[in-house]
Design a protein around this motif. Structure first.
Motif, PDB file in Angstrom:
ATOM      1  N   PRO A  29       0.824  -1.207   0.000  1.00 51.69           N
ATOM      2  CA  PRO A  29       0.000   0.000   0.000  1.00 51.69           C
ATOM      3  C   PRO A  29       0.862   1.262   0.000  1.00 51.69           C
ATOM      4  O   PRO A  29       1.980   1.268   0.537  1.00 51.69           O
ATOM      5  N   PHE A  30       0.342   2.324  -0.586  1.00 52.19           N
ATOM      6  CA  PHE A  30       1.072   3.597  -0.644  1.00 52.19           C
ATOM      7  C   PHE A  30       1.515   4.041   0.750  1.00 52.19           C
ATOM      8  O   PHE A  30       2.629   4.521   0.934  1.00 52.19           O
ATOM      9  N   GLU A  31       0.639   3.855   1.729  1.00 54.01           N
ATOM     10  CA  GLU A  31       0.936   4.274   3.096  1.00 54.01           C
ATOM     11  C   GLU A  31       2.134   3.537   3.691  1.00 54.01           C
ATOM     12  O   GLU A  31       2.773   4.031   4.620  1.00 54.01           O
ATOM     13  N   LYS A  32       2.446   2.366   3.165  1.00 54.86           N
ATOM     14  CA  LYS A  32       3.564   1.563   3.673  1.00 54.86           C
ATOM     15  C   LYS A  32       4.874   1.827   2.932  1.00 54.86           C
ATOM     16  O   LYS A  32       5.903   1.267   3.284  1.00 54.86           O
ATOM     17  N   LEU A  33       4.837   2.669   1.901  1.00 52.81           N
ATOM     18  CA  LEU A  33       6.076   3.007   1.197  1.00 52.81           C
ATOM     19  C   LEU A  33       6.984   3.772   2.149  1.00 52.81           C
ATOM     20  O   LEU A  33       6.504   4.580   2.954  1.00 52.81           O
ATOM     21  N   PRO A  34       8.295   3.549   2.069  1.00 55.04           N
ATOM     22  CA  PRO A  34       9.199   4.312   2.946  1.00 55.04           C
ATOM     23  C   PRO A  34       9.140   5.801   2.614  1.00 55.04           C
ATOM     24  O   PRO A  34       8.840   6.182   1.480  1.00 55.04           O
ATOM     25  N   GLU A  35       9.400   6.630   3.602  1.00 59.50           N
ATOM     26  CA  GLU A  35       9.377   8.080   3.387  1.00 59.50           C
ATOM     27  C   GLU A  35      10.421   8.517   2.365  1.00 59.50           C
ATOM     28  O   GLU A  35      10.310   9.591   1.788  1.00 59.50           O
ATOM     29  N   THR A  36      11.407   7.676   2.134  1.00 63.20           N
ATOM     30  CA  THR A  36      12.465   8.000   1.172  1.00 63.20           C
ATOM     31  C   THR A  36      12.067   7.658  -0.263  1.00 63.20           C
ATOM     32  O   THR A  36      12.802   7.964  -1.199  1.00 63.20           O
ATOM     33  N   TRP A  37      10.895   7.018  -0.442  1.00 56.38           N
ATOM     34  CA  TRP A  37      10.442   6.638  -1.779  1.00 56.38           C
ATOM     35  C   TRP A  37      10.169   7.900  -2.596  1.00 56.38           C
ATOM     36  O   TRP A  37       9.625   8.886  -2.092  1.00 56.38           O
ATOM     37  N   LEU A  38      10.554   7.861  -3.866  1.00 52.83           N
ATOM     38  CA  LEU A  38      10.337   8.988  -4.781  1.00 52.83           C
ATOM     39  C   LEU A  38       9.612   8.500  -6.024  1.00 52.83           C
ATOM     40  O   LEU A  38       9.749   7.337  -6.422  1.00 52.83           O
ATOM     41  N   CYS A  39       8.873   9.385  -6.644  1.00 55.63           N
ATOM     42  CA  CYS A  39       8.198   9.060  -7.893  1.00 55.63           C
ATOM     43  C   CYS A  39       9.240   8.557  -8.890  1.00 55.63           C
ATOM     44  O   CYS A  39      10.244   9.240  -9.131  1.00 55.63           O
ATOM     45  N   PRO A  40       9.026   7.371  -9.462  1.00 52.30           N
ATOM     46  CA  PRO A  40      10.027   6.838 -10.396  1.00 52.30           C
ATOM     47  C   PRO A  40      10.113   7.607 -11.705  1.00 52.30           C
ATOM     48  O   PRO A  40      11.087   7.477 -12.433  1.00 52.30           O
ATOM     49  N   ARG A  41       9.122   8.424 -11.997  1.00 50.59           N
ATOM     50  CA  ARG A  41       9.143   9.186 -13.250  1.00 50.59           C
ATOM     51  C   ARG A  41       9.807  10.552 -13.090  1.00 50.59           C
ATOM     52  O   ARG A  41      10.614  10.955 -13.919  1.00 50.59           O
ATOM     53  N   CYS A  42       9.454  11.296 -12.017  1.00 49.84           N
ATOM     54  CA  CYS A  42       9.963  12.662 -11.901  1.00 49.84           C
ATOM     55  C   CYS A  42      10.759  12.939 -10.627  1.00 49.84           C
ATOM     56  O   CYS A  42      11.303  14.027 -10.469  1.00 49.84           O
ATOM     57  N   GLY A  43      10.795  11.974  -9.693  1.00 45.71           N
ATOM     58  CA  GLY A  43      11.576  12.152  -8.479  1.00 45.71           C
ATOM     59  C   GLY A  43      10.876  12.933  -7.374  1.00 45.71           C
ATOM     60  O   GLY A  43      11.503  13.302  -6.390  1.00 45.71           O
ATOM     61  N   ALA A  44       9.569  13.173  -7.513  1.00 45.64           N
ATOM     62  CA  ALA A  44       8.812  13.906  -6.495  1.00 45.64           C
ATOM     63  C   ALA A  44       8.647  13.056  -5.235  1.00 45.64           C
ATOM     64  O   ALA A  44       8.670  11.830  -5.287  1.00 45.64           O
ATOM     65  N   THR A  45       8.456  13.727  -4.109  1.00 49.08           N
ATOM     66  CA  THR A  45       8.248  13.030  -2.844  1.00 49.08           C
ATOM     67  C   THR A  45       6.804  12.544  -2.724  1.00 49.08           C
ATOM     68  O   THR A  45       5.932  12.951  -3.489  1.00 49.08           O
ATOM     69  N   LYS A  46       6.560  11.701  -1.731  1.00 51.03           N
ATOM     70  CA  LYS A  46       5.216  11.165  -1.489  1.00 51.03           C
ATOM     71  C   LYS A  46       4.199  12.271  -1.222  1.00 51.03           C
ATOM     72  O   LYS A  46       3.013  12.097  -1.471  1.00 51.03           O
ATOM     73  N   LYS A  47       4.643  13.408  -0.729  1.00 48.75           N
ATOM     74  CA  LYS A  47       3.735  14.489  -0.329  1.00 48.75           C
ATOM     75  C   LYS A  47       2.938  15.084  -1.492  1.00 48.75           C
ATOM     76  O   LYS A  47       1.896  15.688  -1.273  1.00 48.75           O
ATOM     77  N   VAL A  48       3.414  14.914  -2.717  1.00 48.17           N
ATOM     78  CA  VAL A  48       2.710  15.509  -3.856  1.00 48.17           C
ATOM     79  C   VAL A  48       1.707  14.519  -4.488  1.00 48.17           C
ATOM     80  O   VAL A  48       1.056  14.866  -5.466  1.00 48.17           O
ATOM     81  N   PHE A  49       1.578  13.330  -3.925  1.00 48.11           N
ATOM     82  CA  PHE A  49       0.656  12.340  -4.449  1.00 48.11           C
ATOM     83  C   PHE A  49      -0.737  12.522  -3.846  1.00 48.11           C
ATOM     84  O   PHE A  49      -0.867  12.890  -2.672  1.00 48.11           O
TER      85      PHE A  49
END
Length: 53
Positions: A29-49
């Motif tokens: 689940p998205f909520e379980k992704l590590p805080e260090t995970w970044l969008c694989p396309r543009c490198g954005a942080t989880k906060k912009v999802f």
């Protein structure tokens, strides 16, 4: 599980697929992704999802 969309580039994170580029297994689940995970396309942080309804 909800899918999430990057508001910067439109990438959709599908928990059923995970993210092989960052060793995230399917069914993570998205909520379980590590805080260090970044969008694989543009490198954005989880906060912009946002949840895709």
């Amino acid at each position: 599980m909800d899918m999430y969309k990057c508001t910067k580039c439109g990438y959709i994170y599908n928990p059923g697929s995970g993210d092989a580029s960052q060793n995230i297994p399917p069914k993570t689940p998205f909520e379980k992704l590590p805080e260090t995970w970044l969008c694989p396309r543009c490198g954005a942080t989880k906060k912009v999802f946002v949840v895709v309804s």
